[in-house]
Write a protein that holds these residues in place. Structure first.
Motif, PDB file in Angstrom:
ATOM      1  N   ASN A 143       0.760  -1.139  -0.124  1.00 52.12           N
ATOM      2  CA  ASN A 143      -0.090   0.076  -0.021  1.00 52.12           C
ATOM      3  C   ASN A 143       0.919   1.106   0.106  1.00 52.12           C
ATOM      4  N   SER A 144       1.549   1.412  -0.920  1.00 56.57           N
ATOM      5  CA  SER A 144       2.636   2.500  -0.960  1.00 56.57           C
ATOM      6  C   SER A 144       2.970   2.837  -2.477  1.00 56.57           C
ATOM      7  N   SER A 145       3.129   4.517  -2.687  1.00 55.78           N
ATOM      8  CA  SER A 145       3.658   4.918  -3.746  1.00 55.78           C
ATOM      9  C   SER A 145       5.177   4.451  -3.998  1.00 55.78           C
ATOM     10  N   GLU A 146       5.870   5.031  -4.932  1.00 59.42           N
ATOM     11  CA  GLU A 146       7.322   4.763  -4.777  1.00 59.42           C
ATOM     12  C   GLU A 146       8.122   5.158  -3.760  1.00 59.42           C
ATOM     13  N   TYR A 147       7.400   6.214  -2.848  1.00 62.22           N
ATOM     14  CA  TYR A 147       8.003   6.716  -1.801  1.00 62.22           C
ATOM     15  C   TYR A 147       7.710   5.839  -0.702  1.00 62.22           C
ATOM     16  N   ILE A 148       8.254   4.780  -0.535  1.00 61.27           N
ATOM     17  CA  ILE A 148       7.792   3.685   0.323  1.00 61.27           C
ATOM     18  C   ILE A 148       8.254   4.307   1.866  1.00 61.27           C
ATOM     19  N   GLN A 149       9.347   5.288   1.883  1.00 62.99           N
ATOM     20  CA  GLN A 149       9.889   5.586   3.146  1.00 62.99           C
ATOM     21  C   GLN A 149       8.826   6.724   3.755  1.00 62.99           C
ATOM     22  N   PHE A 150       7.797   7.383   3.027  1.00 60.54           N
ATOM     23  CA  PHE A 150       6.956   7.994   3.760  1.00 60.54           C
ATOM     24  C   PHE A 150       5.546   7.119   3.785  1.00 60.54           C
ATOM     25  N   ASP A 151       5.064   6.395   2.970  1.00 61.25           N
ATOM     26  CA  ASP A 151       3.879   5.504   2.946  1.00 61.25           C
ATOM     27  C   ASP A 151       3.987   4.534   4.012  1.00 61.25           C
ATOM     28  N   GLU A 152       5.252   3.767   3.967  1.00 57.81           N
ATOM     29  CA  GLU A 152       5.422   2.429   4.902  1.00 57.81           C
ATOM     30  C   GLU A 152       6.844   2.546   5.473  1.00 57.81           C
ATOM     31  N   PRO A 153       6.828   3.669   6.103  1.00 57.54           N
ATOM     32  CA  PRO A 153       8.437   3.896   6.775  1.00 57.54           C
ATOM     33  C   PRO A 153       8.773   2.568   7.388  1.00 57.54           C
ATOM     34  N   GLU A 154       7.915   1.929   8.111  1.00 53.35           N
ATOM     35  CA  GLU A 154       8.347   0.927   8.791  1.00 53.35           C
ATOM     36  C   GLU A 154       9.025  -0.425   8.163  1.00 53.35           C
ATOM     37  N   THR A 155       8.298  -0.539   6.772  1.00 53.90           N
ATOM     38  CA  THR A 155       8.769  -1.470   5.850  1.00 53.90           C
ATOM     39  C   THR A 155      10.311  -1.464   5.594  1.00 53.90           C
ATOM     40  N   VAL A 156      10.671  -0.139   5.410  1.00 52.35           N
ATOM     41  CA  VAL A 156      12.146   0.391   5.074  1.00 52.35           C
ATOM     42  C   VAL A 156      12.903   0.121   6.421  1.00 52.35           C
ATOM     43  N   ILE A 157      12.491   0.712   7.693  1.00 51.32           N
ATOM     44  CA  ILE A 157      13.266   0.634   8.658  1.00 51.32           C
ATOM     45  C   ILE A 157      13.456  -0.817   9.107  1.00 51.32           C
ATOM     46  N   ASN A 158      12.328  -1.751   8.977  1.00 53.12           N
ATOM     47  CA  ASN A 158      12.486  -3.195   9.345  1.00 53.12           C
ATOM     48  C   ASN A 158      13.592  -3.761   8.481  1.00 53.12           C
ATOM     49  N   ALA A 159      13.443  -3.363   7.104  1.00 53.30           N
ATOM     50  CA  ALA A 159      14.663  -3.983   6.129  1.00 53.30           C
ATOM     51  C   ALA A 159      15.973  -3.534   6.640  1.00 53.30           C
ATOM     52  N   ILE A 160      15.911  -2.223   6.906  1.00 50.62           N
ATOM     53  CA  ILE A 160      17.369  -1.820   7.431  1.00 50.62           C
ATOM     54  C   ILE A 160      17.768  -2.420   8.687  1.00 50.62           C
ATOM     55  N   ARG A 161      17.047  -2.862   9.671  1.00 50.87           N
ATOM     56  CA  ARG A 161      17.281  -3.397  10.769  1.00 50.87           C
ATOM     57  C   ARG A 161      17.752  -4.716  10.461  1.00 50.87           C
ATOM     58  N   GLU A 162      16.935  -5.646   9.688  1.00 52.71           N
ATOM     59  CA  GLU A 162      17.158  -6.985   9.184  1.00 52.71           C
ATOM     60  C   GLU A 162      18.677  -7.125   8.516  1.00 52.71           C
ATOM     61  N   VAL A 163      18.935  -6.097   7.786  1.00 52.20           N
ATOM     62  CA  VAL A 163      20.314  -5.985   7.132  1.00 52.20           C
ATOM     63  C   VAL A 163      21.509  -5.854   8.107  1.00 52.20           C
ATOM     64  N   CYS A 164      21.198  -4.761   8.969  1.00 52.03           N
ATOM     65  CA  CYS A 164      22.106  -4.511   9.890  1.00 52.03           C
ATOM     66  C   CYS A 164      22.181  -5.688  11.076  1.00 52.03           C
ATOM     67  N   ASP A 165      21.332  -6.275  11.433  1.00 45.85           N
ATOM     68  CA  ASP A 165      21.337  -7.156  12.343  1.00 45.85           C
ATOM     69  C   ASP A 165      22.109  -8.609  11.718  1.00 45.85           C
ATOM     70  N   GLN A 166      21.878  -8.792  10.545  1.00 42.93           N
ATOM     71  CA  GLN A 166      22.449  -9.899   9.744  1.00 42.93           C
ATOM     72  C   GLN A 166      23.959  -9.686   9.495  1.00 42.93           C
ATOM     73  N   SER A 167      24.143  -8.548   9.011  1.00 46.18           N
ATOM     74  CA  SER A 167      25.862  -8.142   8.833  1.00 46.18           C
ATOM     75  C   SER A 167      26.615  -8.063  10.218  1.00 46.18           C
ATOM     76  N   ARG A 168      25.686  -7.858  11.391  1.00 41.51           N
ATOM     77  CA  ARG A 168      26.673  -7.976  12.538  1.00 41.51           C
ATOM     78  C   ARG A 168      26.666  -9.459  12.959  1.00 41.51           C
ATOM     79  N   LYS A 169      25.724 -10.285  12.914  1.00 42.41           N
ATOM     80  CA  LYS A 169      25.635 -11.429  13.383  1.00 42.41           C
ATOM     81  C   LYS A 169      26.608 -12.478  12.349  1.00 42.41           C
ATOM     82  N   ARG A 170      26.518 -12.141  10.944  1.00 43.44           N
ATOM     83  CA  ARG A 170      27.684 -12.983  10.377  1.00 43.44           C
ATOM     84  C   ARG A 170      29.006 -12.329  10.173  1.00 43.44           C
TER      85      ARG A 170
END
Length: 352
Positions: free
Chosen positions: A316-343
């Motif tokens: 449910n977003s325009s191409e500005y996902i960071q405005f319409d679904e910021p949590e989707t962007v934040i969660n993706a960044i957190r996942e990448v951050c957590d995995q990069s730390r763990k690995r």
């Protein structure tokens, strides 16, 4: 008497704050003023870095956007790691930069500015729209300092069908013509021309981000961004050059398709690429449906860059996902951050 007056003033302030809508009180006024101006390869870039920890998340904005594009995401990410956004050379509060404005030049300037600002790698690169070209170029040139990447409805002309790429380049010609008209009006201190005769109130200022003023932002931030859009010739020159270099940028990425190994990559897809506001989405014609399907498939090709890659759909977003679904962007960044730390990518992969 003074005590009564003070109490009265406090009550007035409280009533005025309560009377404002939630949209009037975002945490965005930071972006209405320069952050830290940092020397970088013949220019000075305006950086906003906040938070602490490693890896450092670096945000790259789309074409005709700059740091405020991340106002709803960056402060949240900064709660658990270092997060830096910035204005590309010529845009926002940054100084003009050397021409032409290729993705290679932009990536090199960003790399130098981060180092000069003390924001060392490893980096998680987050790129929106055209910013996706830049972060992929940055990764190619500085892979040893990259821990992962998040692409936010990124432009995919270099990996899409050739006819679609050619159609996009033809469209760029009309966009450039209009942008030059805007640029010349600013340079000559004339009123900004309308973008169309049908809507004379939509002047060149509406070009930037999703159109100014932006409902998601405070009056203070909108006023400053409108001022920049109405006065900064260097920004128009920079964006003209960036679009003029699109073919070069895409060719570079096609010739430098480099593996990320097992570094995490998350590809966020809206299905509404090129649409700024979901409520103003054009009709679902066969042509539009085909374009969105081709874009989704093209973005999926980035999954081949890493053994740890995933495509995530913002429903449910325009191409500005960071405005319409910021949590989707934040969660993706957190996942990448957590995995990069763990690995341990931010340590082990620095040697690759």
């Amino acid at each position: 008497m003074n005590g009564i007056l003070c109490l009265f003033a406090v009550l007035i302030l409280a009533v005025s704050v309560v009377g404002q809508s939630a949209g009037d009180l975002p945490r965005d006024t930071l972006y209405a003023n320069p952050g830290k101006l940092v020397a970088a390869n013949g220019t000075r870039l305006n950086l906003y870095c906040m938070g602490s920890g490693s890896p450092t998340v670096v945000f790259e904005s789309g074409w005709e956007d700059w740091a405020p594009s991340w106002s709803k995401v960056q402060p949240e990410v900064a709660k658990w790691t270092r997060a830096c956004s910035y204005d590309r050379a010529g845009a926002g509060f940054s100084d003009p930069g050397p021409m032409p404005r290729t993705s290679v030049r932009i990536a090199d300037e960003l790399h130098r500015a981060l180092h000069n600002a003390g924001a060392k790698g490893p980096y998680i690169l987050v790129g929106h729209a055209f910013g996706g070209d830049i972060v992929r170029t940055f990764a190619d040139r500085y892979m040893r300092e990259v821990a992962g990447m998040v692409l936010v409805d990124a432009d995919s002309d270099d990996v899409g069908p050739k006819p679609a790429q050619e159609a996009a380049h033809r469209n760029f010609l009309s966009v450039l013509s209009q942008l030059r008209e805007c640029r010349n009006a600013v340079a000559e201190h004339k009123p900004l021309p309308p973008l169309s005769s049908a809507q004379p109130q939509r002047t060149c200022a509406r070009r930037f981000f999703r159109g100014l003023p932006e409902a998601e932002w405070s009056a203070e931030l909108n006023a400053k961004l409108l001022e920049i859009a109405q006065t900064k010739v260097a920004m128009y020159d920079a964006y003209l050059s960036e679009m003029e270099q699109a073919a070069y940028d895409e060719a570079y990425l096609q010739q430098h398709r480099r593996s990320f190994g097992s570094r995490p990559i998350r590809v966020l897809t809206s299905g509404n690429h090129g649409v700024g506001h979901l409520e103003r989405k054009p009709p679902d014609t066969p042509e539009r449906i085909k374009y969105q399907q081709e874009t989704t498939l093209a973005q999926a090709r980035w999954l081949e860059l890493s053994s740890n890659a995933k495509q995530i759909f913002a429903r449910n977003s325009s191409e500005y996902i960071q405005f319409d679904e910021p949590e989707t962007v934040i969660n993706a960044i957190r996942e990448v951050c957590d995995q990069s730390r763990k690995r341990g990518h931010h340590r082990r992969d620095l040697t690759k």
